[in-house]
Enzyme design. Structure first.
Site: not given
Ligand code: IPM
Ligand code: MG
Length: 355
Positions: A142, A191, A223, A251
């Protein structure tokens, strides 16, 4: 006590869900005798429209001068075609970096009242699960070097994953401390069979593990972890992982709890000042309709009380009010399955009644 909280409502459903959390905090303050002062600042798309940039300086300063920050969500189709450094999401990365928030705590637990919402087979989640993901938040791909260049096949783009020993050590310590307060089981996800950065990650985690003999620590490849989360989520207590793997796995973990509308998060650094936000996005399709589930944001406020202000009884009070409302069968549309549902405001009122 008095606490100054910066509000970053952001875009889409952001304003509605932050308003709900503010109402809950205000009610809680009255009950426990605390004064919560709220100051809003612009972030994301709304800041682009008003100030021409997603993260105005005044917003960063306001956050750095506050006791803690509550954020809704940023982004929406209106700003999707802007260049990378002008996108609303860039503001989120910018504020995390500016506040030095290298730790992201993302709890994912199955509420017994919501067991039927879990997409996994009932025998898999018979005994529930309660996972704490510790995601590194200010390093890795990132924030690594990126760019465009001419390569062997013409135009190419690149992003780089880079982790220093220092960055791994500090997030690993947070994860071991977190595990110590829970079930003493830490799984580090990487990984290492492919990535050099993961091999350093693994090596450093093992070194820190020696300082925590009471915590059982093992490694898992990312994975495999993605697969294990749906095969047997109960095997996880605390997970520690890099920025991008944590983004993806959190997620996945949220969806197996039934609704992404339920999961809060805390972003923390070296001080008690943190940033608290739901893990879901700005849901522009339902914005302004009173359909949004405010629970993730309300639970994020509960995390703020605990992690930034050390108010554990007050934090528990919010969590049990949410539990109570869910077990009484009240639902917002996302978890109502076509049955009767309450609006954002109405479910907030129910939670406040139980404070
Ligand atoms: C999260 C989101 C953010 C991230 C995005 C919106 C930049 O997906 O907070 O999980 O990837 O960190
Ligand atoms: Mg996210």
């Amino acid at each position: 006590m008095k606490y100054n909280i910066a509000l970053l409502k952001g875009d889409g459903i952001g304003p509605e869900i932050v308003d709900s959390a503010v109402r809950v905090l205000t009610a809680l303050g009255e009950k426990f005798g605390h004064e919560f002062n709220f100051t809003p600042y612009d972030i994301g798309g709304v800041a682009i429209d008003k100030h021409g940039e997603p993260l105005p300086k005044a917003t960063v300063e306001g956050c750095l001068n506050s006791d803690s920050v509550l954020l809704g969500a940023v982004g929406g189709p209106k700003w999707d075609t802007l260049p990378g450094n002008m996108r609303p999401e860039k503001a989120l990365l910018g504020i995390r970096e500016a506040m030095g928030l290298f730790t992201n705590l993302r709890p994912a637990k199955l509420y017994s009242a919501l067991k039927d919402d879990c997409p996994l087979r009932s025998d898999i989640v018979e005994n529930g699960f309660d996972i704490m993901i510790v995601r590194e938040l200010t390093g890795g791909i990132y924030f690594g070097e990126r760019g465009m260049r001419e390569g062997k096949y013409g135009e190419e783009a690149y992003d780089t994953e880079c982790y220093s020993r220092m960055e791994i050590e500090r997030i690993a310590r947070v994860a071991f401390e977190t595990a110590k307060k829970r079930r003493c089981n830490l799984i580090s996800i990487d990984k290492a069979n492919v990535l050099e950065s993961s091999r350093l990650w693994r090596k450093v985690v093992h070194e820190i593990a020696a300082e925590y003999p009471e915590v059982s620590c093992s490694d898992m490849l990312v994975d495999n972890a993605a697969m294990q989360l749906v095969r047997n989520p109960a095997q996880f207590d605390v997970i520690v992982t890099s920025n991008m793997f944590g983004d993806i796995l959190s997620d996945e973990a949220s969806q197996i709890t039934g609704s992404i509308g339920m999961l809060p998060s805390a972003s923390l650094g070296e001080t008690s000042r943190g940033l608290y936000e739901p893990i879901h996005g700005s849901a522009p399709d339902i914005a302004g309709k009173g359909l949004a589930n405010p629970i993730a944001t309300i639970l994020s406020a509960a995390m703020m009380l605990l992690y930034s202000f050390g108010l554990s009884a007050e934090s528990d009070c919010i969590v049990s009010a949410v539990d109570k409302v869910l077990s009484c069968g009240y639902r917002t549309a996302d978890i109502a399955h076509g049955g009767e549902s309450l609006s954002t405001d109405a479910i907030t009122d129910k939670i406040i009644e139980n404070i």
